[in-house]
Design an enzyme around this catalytic site. Structure first.
Site, PDB file in Angstrom:
ATOM      1  N   HIS A 134       0.822  -1.215   0.000  1.00  0.00           N
ATOM      2  CA  HIS A 134       0.000   0.000   0.000  1.00  0.00           C
ATOM      3  C   HIS A 134       0.845   1.248   0.000  1.00  0.00           C
ATOM      4  CE1 HIS A 134      -3.341  -2.674   0.665  1.00  0.00           C
ATOM      5  NE2 HIS A 134      -2.563  -3.289   1.524  1.00  0.00           N
ATOM      6  N   ASP A 164      -2.084 -11.844  -0.838  1.00  0.00           N
ATOM      7  CA  ASP A 164      -2.304 -11.969   0.608  1.00  0.00           C
ATOM      8  C   ASP A 164      -3.701 -11.570   1.051  1.00  0.00           C
ATOM      9  OD1 ASP A 164      -1.780  -9.346  -0.015  1.00  0.00           O
ATOM     10  OD2 ASP A 164      -0.135  -9.086   1.392  1.00  0.00           O
ATOM     11  N   TYR A 394      -4.989   3.036  -9.787  1.00  0.00           N
ATOM     12  CA  TYR A 394      -3.592   2.593  -9.761  1.00  0.00           C
ATOM     13  C   TYR A 394      -3.371   1.186 -10.296  1.00  0.00           C
ATOM     14  CZ  TYR A 394      -4.157  -0.106  -5.350  1.00  0.00           C
ATOM     15  OH  TYR A 394      -4.517  -1.013  -4.408  1.00  0.00           O
TER      16      TYR A 394
HETATM   17  N1  LIG Z   1      -0.357 -11.742  10.464  1.00  0.00           N
HETATM   18  C1  LIG Z   1      -0.885 -11.220   9.364  1.00  0.00           C
HETATM   19  N2  LIG Z   1      -0.077 -10.717   8.429  1.00  0.00           N
HETATM   20  C2  LIG Z   1      -0.614 -10.137   7.323  1.00  0.00           C
HETATM   21  C3  LIG Z   1      -2.007 -10.093   7.124  1.00  0.00           C
HETATM   22  C4  LIG Z   1      -2.833 -10.654   8.128  1.00  0.00           C
HETATM   23  O1  LIG Z   1      -4.067 -10.669   8.013  1.00  0.00           O
HETATM   24  N3  LIG Z   1      -2.234 -11.192   9.230  1.00  0.00           N
HETATM   25  N4  LIG Z   1      -2.510  -9.492   5.990  1.00  0.00           N
HETATM   26  C5  LIG Z   1      -1.670  -9.373   4.810  1.00  0.00           C
HETATM   27  C6  LIG Z   1      -2.216  -8.403   3.861  1.00  0.00           C
HETATM   28  S1  LIG Z   1      -3.787  -8.676   3.256  1.00  0.00           S
HETATM   29  C7  LIG Z   1      -1.502  -7.338   3.397  1.00  0.00           C
HETATM   30  S2  LIG Z   1      -2.198  -6.321   2.191  1.00  0.00           S
HETATM   31  C8  LIG Z   1      -0.131  -7.101   3.856  1.00  0.00           C
HETATM   32  C9  LIG Z   1       0.277  -5.645   3.924  1.00  0.00           C
HETATM   33  O2  LIG Z   1       1.586  -5.585   4.254  1.00  0.00           O
HETATM   34  P1  LIG Z   1       2.638  -4.572   3.597  1.00  0.00           P
HETATM   35  O3  LIG Z   1       2.407  -4.442   2.165  1.00  0.00           O
HETATM   36  O4  LIG Z   1       3.962  -5.035   4.030  1.00  0.00           O
HETATM   37  O5  LIG Z   1       2.291  -3.251   4.416  1.00  0.00           O
HETATM   38  P2  LIG Z   1       2.105  -1.732   4.067  1.00  0.00           P
HETATM   39  O6  LIG Z   1       1.802  -1.080   5.337  1.00  0.00           O
HETATM   40  O7  LIG Z   1       1.148  -1.562   2.958  1.00  0.00           O
HETATM   41  O8  LIG Z   1       3.558  -1.262   3.623  1.00  0.00           O
HETATM   42  C10 LIG Z   1       3.717   0.007   3.100  1.00  0.00           C
HETATM   43  C11 LIG Z   1       5.158   0.387   3.007  1.00  0.00           C
HETATM   44  O9  LIG Z   1       5.340   1.243   1.881  1.00  0.00           O
HETATM   45  C12 LIG Z   1       5.856   2.489   2.313  1.00  0.00           C
HETATM   46  N5  LIG Z   1       5.311   3.557   1.478  1.00  0.00           N
HETATM   47  C13 LIG Z   1       4.036   4.028   1.457  1.00  0.00           C
HETATM   48  N6  LIG Z   1       3.909   5.050   0.601  1.00  0.00           N
HETATM   49  C14 LIG Z   1       5.133   5.247   0.052  1.00  0.00           C
HETATM   50  C15 LIG Z   1       5.640   6.186  -0.899  1.00  0.00           C
HETATM   51  O10 LIG Z   1       4.941   7.064  -1.386  1.00  0.00           O
HETATM   52  N7  LIG Z   1       6.960   6.059  -1.230  1.00  0.00           N
HETATM   53  C16 LIG Z   1       7.773   5.114  -0.681  1.00  0.00           C
HETATM   54  N8  LIG Z   1       9.042   5.057  -1.068  1.00  0.00           N
HETATM   55  N9  LIG Z   1       7.319   4.225   0.229  1.00  0.00           N
HETATM   56  C17 LIG Z   1       6.023   4.297   0.590  1.00  0.00           C
HETATM   57  C18 LIG Z   1       5.418   2.597   3.752  1.00  0.00           C
HETATM   58  O11 LIG Z   1       6.145   3.565   4.438  1.00  0.00           O
HETATM   59  C19 LIG Z   1       5.629   1.149   4.225  1.00  0.00           C
HETATM   60  O12 LIG Z   1       6.980   0.894   4.467  1.00  0.00           O
HETATM   61  O13 LIG Z   1       0.010  -7.698   5.164  1.00  0.00           O
HETATM   62  C20 LIG Z   1      -0.211  -9.077   5.123  1.00  0.00           C
HETATM   63  N10 LIG Z   1       0.218  -9.619   6.393  1.00  0.00           N
HETATM   64  N1  LIG Z   2      -8.068  -0.347   9.507  1.00  0.00           N
HETATM   65  C1  LIG Z   2      -7.575  -1.130   8.542  1.00  0.00           C
HETATM   66  N2  LIG Z   2      -8.370  -1.476   7.503  1.00  0.00           N
HETATM   67  C2  LIG Z   2      -7.887  -2.290   6.538  1.00  0.00           C
HETATM   68  C3  LIG Z   2      -6.560  -2.745   6.544  1.00  0.00           C
HETATM   69  C4  LIG Z   2      -5.740  -2.360   7.649  1.00  0.00           C
HETATM   70  O1  LIG Z   2      -4.564  -2.738   7.748  1.00  0.00           O
HETATM   71  N3  LIG Z   2      -6.283  -1.555   8.620  1.00  0.00           N
HETATM   72  N4  LIG Z   2      -6.092  -3.559   5.539  1.00  0.00           N
HETATM   73  C5  LIG Z   2      -6.857  -3.620   4.303  1.00  0.00           C
HETATM   74  C6  LIG Z   2      -6.467  -4.819   3.528  1.00  0.00           C
HETATM   75  S1  LIG Z   2      -5.007  -4.771   2.651  1.00  0.00           S
HETATM   76  C7  LIG Z   2      -7.220  -5.931   3.486  1.00  0.00           C
HETATM   77  S2  LIG Z   2      -6.692  -7.279   2.587  1.00  0.00           S
HETATM   78  C8  LIG Z   2      -8.494  -6.014   4.210  1.00  0.00           C
HETATM   79  C9  LIG Z   2      -8.590  -7.342   4.982  1.00  0.00           C
HETATM   80  O2  LIG Z   2      -9.850  -7.542   5.421  1.00  0.00           O
HETATM   81  P1  LIG Z   2     -10.195  -8.938   6.125  1.00  0.00           P
HETATM   82  O3  LIG Z   2      -9.418 -10.015   5.508  1.00  0.00           O
HETATM   83  O4  LIG Z   2     -11.663  -9.061   6.117  1.00  0.00           O
HETATM   84  O5  LIG Z   2      -9.647  -8.592   7.596  1.00  0.00           O
HETATM   85  P2  LIG Z   2      -9.034  -9.461   8.785  1.00  0.00           P
HETATM   86  O6  LIG Z   2      -8.788  -8.461   9.847  1.00  0.00           O
HETATM   87  O7  LIG Z   2      -7.922 -10.330   8.392  1.00  0.00           O
HETATM   88  O8  LIG Z   2     -10.202 -10.414   9.232  1.00  0.00           O
HETATM   89  C10 LIG Z   2     -11.508  -9.970   9.530  1.00  0.00           C
HETATM   90  C11 LIG Z   2     -12.040 -10.655  10.758  1.00  0.00           C
HETATM   91  O9  LIG Z   2     -11.800 -12.044  10.692  1.00  0.00           O
HETATM   92  C12 LIG Z   2     -11.536 -12.532  11.973  1.00  0.00           C
HETATM   93  N5  LIG Z   2     -10.825 -13.822  11.897  1.00  0.00           N
HETATM   94  C13 LIG Z   2      -9.501 -14.037  11.836  1.00  0.00           C
HETATM   95  N6  LIG Z   2      -9.245 -15.374  11.768  1.00  0.00           N
HETATM   96  C14 LIG Z   2     -10.429 -16.005  11.766  1.00  0.00           C
HETATM   97  C15 LIG Z   2     -10.837 -17.375  11.691  1.00  0.00           C
HETATM   98  O10 LIG Z   2     -10.041 -18.281  11.647  1.00  0.00           O
HETATM   99  N7  LIG Z   2     -12.178 -17.621  11.667  1.00  0.00           N
HETATM  100  C16 LIG Z   2     -13.103 -16.639  11.721  1.00  0.00           C
HETATM  101  N8  LIG Z   2     -14.395 -16.991  11.674  1.00  0.00           N
HETATM  102  N9  LIG Z   2     -12.756 -15.342  11.827  1.00  0.00           N
HETATM  103  C17 LIG Z   2     -11.440 -15.024  11.833  1.00  0.00           C
HETATM  104  C18 LIG Z   2     -10.794 -11.422  12.655  1.00  0.00           C
HETATM  105  O11 LIG Z   2     -10.975 -11.449  14.050  1.00  0.00           O
HETATM  106  C19 LIG Z   2     -11.378 -10.182  12.045  1.00  0.00           C
HETATM  107  O12 LIG Z   2     -12.368  -9.606  12.885  1.00  0.00           O
HETATM  108  O13 LIG Z   2      -8.627  -4.951   5.151  1.00  0.00           O
HETATM  109  C20 LIG Z   2      -8.335  -3.675   4.586  1.00  0.00           C
HETATM  110  N10 LIG Z   2      -8.722  -2.665   5.524  1.00  0.00           N
HETATM  111 MO   LIG Z   3      -4.490  -6.867   1.832  1.00  0.00          MO
END
Ligand SMILES: Nc1nc2c(c(=O)[nH]1)N[C@H]1C(S)=C(S)[C@@H](COP(=O)(O)OP(=O)(O)OC[C@H]3O[C@@H](n4cnc5c(=O)[nH]c(N)nc54)[C@H](O)[C@@H]3O)O[C@H]1N2
Ligand SMILES: Nc1nc2c(c(=O)[nH]1)N[C@H]1C(S)=C(S)[C@@H](COP(=O)(O)OP(=O)(O)OC[C@H]3O[C@@H](n4cnc5c(=O)[nH]c(N)nc54)[C@H](O)[C@@H]3O)O[C@H]1N2
Ligand SMILES: [Mo+4]
Ligand code: SF4
Ligand code: SF4
Ligand code: SF4
Ligand SMILES: [Ca+2]
Ligand SMILES: [Ca+2]
Lengths: 838, 280
Positions: A134, A164, A394
């Site tokens: 992001h 992811d 984007y």
């Molecule tokens: N345990 C666990 N882990 C997860 C998940 C989960 O549910 N559980 N969810 C996964 C999911 S769905 C996602 S999307 C990922 C997200 O995980 P990441 O993609 O690793 O997280 P972001 O916070 O999007 O990382 C953004 C980075 O880009 C940099 N950045 C932002 N804007 C700019 C810019 O304009 N220029 C430059 N140079 N850098 C910039 C920010 O400072 C930061 O370092 O995490 C995954 N990891």
């Molecule tokens: N504030 C905020 N909003 C976001 C993001 C963020 O980092 N912060 N990330 C964005 C991104 S990149 C994505 S991909 C989406 C992700 O959106 P989601 O994938 O829907 O988000 P999660 O938080 O992984 O999971 C949603 C719910 O699932 C529950 N959960 C976790 N494991 C289990 C399980 O095994 N069983 C059941 N039944 N429930 C479970 C968690 O407690 C949580 O309340 O969110 C987006 N929105």
């Molecule tokens: Mo995501």
């Protein structure tokens, strides 16, 4: 100097930025002229629903001013003190040694020099680099634009992102109902109207929309859910955590043990089949393979009927509750909400998450998916929204500086070698690695079956790593491996380019300071990501395209990413190829001109006023998602990427059969013998769950969902105002700790009290958190959000040192969803927890 | 004379903190002459979102109570400070004069609701100003009210008579326990979600081997032998009596099955609780 007000946009909403004497004094949700809004109206149950004339942004956006001026900004170019490109490089000290400030000239000379050296010595493919998921908002500066354009010019080895956000849906649900062009999410058109008019119940299964906020659409949809609550629509939450939407909706809470959701779903199907309460006509006409599935559910293939009693044993949810839910679901018009975009949800990011996601589709398949009030809807998209006027987003190829036709020159990367993000550390430390799947498989189902091996024959291993962003200690899996990777001598040079210090920043040899979207020119539509989630801005009450005006000069010595890459390109003799002869503002204007906006507003007005709201037309026609399929008609929704739309197959889904597949034809054709993603879905106990060997030593399941008060690593640590929100970080003894939520039972067993510092640990790592004792979590489970931006090992540079920053992903497994499904599995994680005496 | 007041619906607040953070954005690092000096970066919660969890797993709920300064009609802080250091404007807004109140730390404790904070560096007491500086410039709403996504937090500008009618029609209450005499101009809807307790339970048939939820069972709540409320169990067999005083009173929950059986559970209500499964 007098006050000036600029417009800009964030990844959770548009803002007005007040600037006085070159300093930002206020940032508030964008203030638009009353006359520019034309609110839509939905009539349902004798009431009219219409949104207010405002933009409800996410909380952290209100703290963006603090982030802009944060002490966590990377202020100057820096070099690790013991890194010398012409002498000792000391890669083993990455993460350990301090940095010294250097000039831009020196920094750019080193980076350009290393790029040239590595390219000349090994070839362009020995250069690799990657971004995080992001980016700050704005299509011109977006990571897929300038960064990709630059790296393509170098002919680098790209790192494929695992999907992811979608995992189980991408690798599983696509084989039940297609939608691979949406990575497994169903269309969401006009489902707000459908729900208000028709829904009697909504099952939010692994979904907390008041936290995940439509991903990019802020909090506009929070009001929709209030409307539904006021209408008396019953909400059921299936989540081991009593999440925030459950709290405000006052819903029924069902809390299964992690890893057993598929089992619960099977038991629901069992009730429907044995009590004969499913849509048999729909199953006959719109699905294939039901008989095979039914045999499994009834236990005729494996001797185990999937009864609610069987499911109670596995999941801990009372059989009678499962039965009651199944009966209500069948009796009432019930919407299934399986994650932030209809699908997604933490349940899809775990061992065999494919099976759960497939079951979500199949359950609705048994109840007439697409019929009124019987759909799959995240509750976060599908407001009435104009889809006729196009503006690039984007993820659209036409929304990127790297691929858009507006460029005179589009660099092509001839390198065929690929890396897989989740196995990048293994690829560096212990090659070869192999996997199936071309990353985001949005072009066809077959892309999931392509085999890759790294290093690829005829290509070098990577030697130079260009990291843009640096969040992975908090967001990838088993992340001590990333520390080890960075310390490998095989990576001869590492550069990190970011705006703020993040968890990986101090692993680099050279650090380059980029500036934020408030310090450069750009343009972007709120909520619109395009590509695999096209028309996502229907999660906002209004479509608004924002001219992201440069509000202040770049702070300290930071420069825009575009400028940094331009300066590097210049040193490499490819400035013209990189810039295409354009400034950032030129690109803004070119994107504007390529869009449908010129028909609505002049450049002068748009540029000056700073935004344009695209209201719905007077003759707006609602076309609810999948209604066409349920009624056997041609697809009538504007789902532009659906390849069968407007063809003779327009009535069909994107599966091989064109129908919902209880038995998947695509899996049968490609992986007929895969026991871990079988042709017809099965409940398979987790490889890291309550049946595994590891459970004896580590009897607690860690769940790490998306953080409520930040957007992944965005804002955490860089915006210390958030630490004043009890529940984001919690301060104790002058340190802002990451919370770990624990049930009173589990806490008492271990002598842990609310506010104690605790060590979460397993054989992979230790992470220190602050204990929050709460009834909101099912006993046996620890809840701690993913995405800490702070990696703070007690012993810097030592991979297995306890981290007190809160990177709980150091504990999560790097094992994949299943053998042919290379997805991440953070929610299949066993740990133990103890009071930390320091 | 019209005056301002806050109206807050607890049932609509999702604890997003938009109000809290927008308040910080407006006031941290910004002096608004005559009205307020900059809020320190940390430590003050001009709108303080209080949190409450009720019940026990898995029968719980949560509530959030955003608490700004109440801009009391009969403000103890105004009286205690004297000398115009804290004053009430004609539009009902209570302002701490940053100059006159300088050095007067005792003003902090004059507020019975904990709405005043001490700024150590500037040596002044501070609190929510109802964004008077913005209203004076013609803004219609405060920063926090504008930022609230669900309108859980709202404000009105009304004659006393109109306000009284609103309070009646919407069933609004003041929060603040014993100190109602201060007459806070902040009114809550669904306040019981925060201040009161519930008794919940579930009704089921059968035994360990085969059990079902009982929908539609009549459930009565009795206090001192008198019925005080009656409900039907829902599809999950659940019932929930809310809005009860957690004063240790003894309640009897009486479940009547369709077959005419009567089951009772006795509860001494000290905090929200779950009766356990009532088997009929
Ligand atoms: N345990 C666990 N882990 C997860 C998940 C989960 O549910 N559980 N969810 C996964 C999911 S769905 C996602 S999307 C990922 C997200 O995980 P990441 O993609 O690793 O997280 P972001 O916070 O999007 O990382 C953004 C980075 O880009 C940099 N950045 C932002 N804007 C700019 C810019 O304009 N220029 C430059 N140079 N850098 C910039 C920010 O400072 C930061 O370092 O995490 C995954 N990891
Ligand atoms: N504030 C905020 N909003 C976001 C993001 C963020 O980092 N912060 N990330 C964005 C991104 S990149 C994505 S991909 C989406 C992700 O959106 P989601 O994938 O829907 O988000 P999660 O938080 O992984 O999971 C949603 C719910 O699932 C529950 N959960 C976790 N494991 C289990 C399980 O095994 N069983 C059941 N039944 N429930 C479970 C968690 O407690 C949580 O309340 O969110 C987006 N929105
Ligand atoms: Mo995501
Ligand atoms: S809430 Fe406290 S500070 Fe505010 S007016 Fe009332 S007494 Fe004064
Ligand atoms: S009215 Fe203004 S000062 Fe008071 S809490 Fe809201 S934003 Fe803060
Ligand atoms: S902005 Fe509204 S919903 Fe959010 S915490 Fe404040 S009062 Fe509650
Ligand atoms: Ca805190
Ligand atoms: Ca308990």
């Amino acid at each position: 100097m007098s006050e000036q007000v600029f417009t800009n946009c964030t990844n959770a909403g548009p803002v007005s930025v007040y600037v006085k004497d070159g300093k930002v004094t206020r940032m508030r949700p964008l203030v638009a002229d009353e006359k520019d809004f034309k609110p839509w109206t939905i009539e349902a149950g004798g009431k009219k629903y219409s949104p207010p004339k405002k933009f409800a942004v996410a909380p952290y956006v209100h703290a963006d001013r603090r982030r802009l001026y944060s002490e966590e900004r990377i202020k100057y170019p820096m070099k690790r003190v013991d890194f010398d490109p012409d002498g000792e490089r000391n890669p083993q000290n990455r993460g350990k040694s301090p940095y010294e400030r250097i000039s831009w000239d020196e920094a750019l000379d080193i980076v350009a020099g290393e790029i040239k050296r590595v390219k000349d010595t090994y070839g362009g493919a020995a250069i690799s680099g990657m971004t995080s998921s992001h980016h700050n908002w704005g299509i011109v500066g977006y990571k897929m634009g300038p960064f990709a354009r630059f790296m393509n010019l170098l002919e680098y080895t790209p790192v494929l992102d695992n999907p992811d956000s979608w995992e189980g849906w991408h690798w599983g649900a696509t084989h039940t109902y297609g939608f691979y062009w949406r990575l497994g999410m169903p269309e969401q058109y006009d489902l707000l109207e459908d729900s208000l008019k028709n829904a009697e119940m909504i099952v939010l299964w692994s979904n907390d929309p008041d936290t995940t906020r439509g991903t990019y659409t802020g909090q506009d949809s929070a009001l929709w859910r209030q409307w539904l609550k006021e209408k008396g629509v019953k909400m059921v939450f299936i989540d081991p955590f009593y999440n925030f939407t459950a709290g405000v909706m006052d819903g029924k809470w069902i809390a299964p043990r992690i890893g057993t959701d598929t089992c619960l779903a099977m038991a629901i199907a069992h009730v429907w089949i044995t009590e004969d309460i499913y849509d048999k006509e729909y199953v006959r006409d719109r699905t294939v393979g039901f008989d095979e599935f039914k045999e499994y559910v009834l236990g005729n293939t494996d001797g185990q009927p999937k009864t609610p009693e069987w499911a109670e044993n596995e999941s801990g949810v009372k059989a009678r509750v499962i039965r009651a839910l199944a009966r209500e679901w069948a009796a009432k018009r019930t919407i299934l909400s399986g994650g932030a975009r209809g699908g997604e949800g933490g349940a899809c990011r775990q061992a065999y998450g494919t099976e759960w996601a497939r079951m979500m589709v199949l359950l609705q398949g048994m109840q007439g998916l697409g019929k009124p009030g019987r759909t799959i809807w995240g509750t976060t998209m599908g407001a009435p929204s104009d889809t006729k006027h196009w503006f690039p987003a984007y993820a659209d190829l036409q929304g990127r500086v790297s691929t858009a036709d507006i460029a005179k020159y589009v660099p092509m990367n001839p390198t065929k070698q690929r890396l897989w993000r989740l196995t990048l550390p293994d690829a560096v430390l212990d090659p070869p690695v192999s996997w199936y799947g071309e990353g985001f498989c949005g072009q066809s189902l077959e892309q999931q079956f392509t085999h890759f091996e790294y290093p690829m024959e005829g290509y070098p291993e990577i030697r130079l790593f260009y990291r843009y962003g640096g969040s992975f200690m908090g967001t990838m899996s088993d992340t001590t491996k990333w520390v080890k990777m960075y310390q490998s001598p095989k990576l001869e040079f590492v550069v990190n380019q970011d705006i703020w210090f993040n968890s990986e920043t101090r692993m680099a040899d050279i650090i380059l300071p980029a500036c934020s979207n408030f310090e450069r020119d750009d343009v972007g539509e709120w909520g619109a990501c395009g590509g695999y989630t096209c028309h996502a801005s229907s999660g906002c009450n209004y479509r608004i395209v924002v001219r992201q005006q440069k509000c202040i000069e770049p702070l300290w010595e930071s420069k825009s990413d575009y400028q940094i890459l331009t300066l590097l390109a210049e040193r490499l003799g490819m400035k013209e190829e990189f810039t295409d002869g354009r400034t950032e503002l030129d690109w803004v204007k070119a994107f504007y001109e390529s869009s449908d906006l010129p028909g609505l507003v002049s450049w002068e007005e748009f540029n000056k006023k700073g935004y344009h709201i695209i209201n719905i037309p007077d003759d707006y026609k609602s076309t609810p998602s999948l209604r066409w399929f349920a009624e056997g008609r041609d697809c009538d929704t504007p789902d532009t990427n659906n390849p069968k739309r407007n063809t003779e197959k327009a009535k069909e889904l994107g599966t091989y059969s064109g129908k919902i597949e209880f038995s998947s034809e695509s899996l049968k054709a490609n992986f007929p013998d895969d026991e871990e993603r079988p042709v017809s879905p099965k409940y398979i106990p987790s490889w890291e769950g309550h049946h595994s060997e590891m459970y004896r030593e580590y009897p607690l399941q860690l769940m790490s969902p998306h953080p409520r008060f930040t957007f992944h690593c965005h804002y955490d640590k860089h915006t210390d105002w958030l630490d004043d929100i009890p529940g984001h970080r919690i301060k104790k003894d002058g340190y802002a700790w990451w919370p770990a939520r624990i049930s009173p039972e589990d806490a008492a067993l271990r002598g842990i009290q609310n506010g104690d510092i605790v060590r979460l640990y397993n054989h992979r790592a230790s992470v220190l958190c602050i204990a929050v004792v709460t009834e909101r979590i099912r006993p046996g489970i620890i809840h701690s959000y993913a995405s800490s931006a702070k990696y703070d090992p007690l012993v810097p540079g030592q991979a297995d040192s306890p981290d007190r920053g809160g990177c709980v992903n150091m504990l999560t497994p790097s094992r994949m969803v299943s053998k042919n499904v290379p997805g991440m599995t953070p929610n299949s994680c066993l740990i133990e927890i103890e009071k930390w005496e320091g | 004379m019209k005056k301002y007041a806050f109206i807050i619906d607890i049932a609509k607040c999702e604890n997003c903190n938009n109000c809290f953070l927008s308040c910080k954005d407006e006031h941290c690092g910004n002096n608004w002459p005559g009205i307020s000096l900059s809020q320190p970066l940390h430590g003050q919660r001009w709108i303080n979102i209080r949190r409450r969890e009720r019940g026990e797993f898995p029968f719980i709920d949560v509530a959030y109570l955003p608490q700004p300064c109440f801009h009391c009609d009969n403000a103890p802080c105004v009286r205690a400070a004297g000398n115009g250091a804290v004053y009430r404007r004609e539009d009902g807004i209570v302002i701490i004069d940053p100059e006159k109140a300088k050095g007067r730390e005792e003003i902090v404790s004059s507020c019975p609701f904990g709405a005043i904070w001490w700024n150590e560096e500037a040596q002044i007491p501070q609190k929510c100003t109802f964004c008077a500086h913005l209203l004076d410039q013609g803004w219609k709403k405060t920063r926090c009210v504008q930022a609230c996504p669900t309108s859980a937090l709202s404000s009105v500008f009304l004659e006393d008579k109109e306000l009284e009618r609103l309070i009646r029609e919407e069933g609004l209450e003041r929060y603040g326990g014993e100190r109602q005499d201060a007459k806070p101009r902040c009114f809550y809807k669904n306040l019981h979600r925060y201040t009161r307790a519930f008794i919940a339970g579930t009704v089921a048939t059968g035994d360990k081997l085969r059990s079902d939820c009982v929908e539609g069972a009549t459930v009565r709540l009795l206090k001192d032998g008198n019925p005080v409320a009656e409900q039907k169990s829902d599809a999950f067999g659940d019932f929930k009596f809310d809005g009860l005083e957690a004063d240790g009173s003894v309640y009897i929950v009486e479940v009547l099955s369709s077959a005419g059986e009567r089951h009772t559970v006795e509860i001494e209500l000290k905090k929200s609780c779950f009766t356990g499964t009532v088997r009929v």
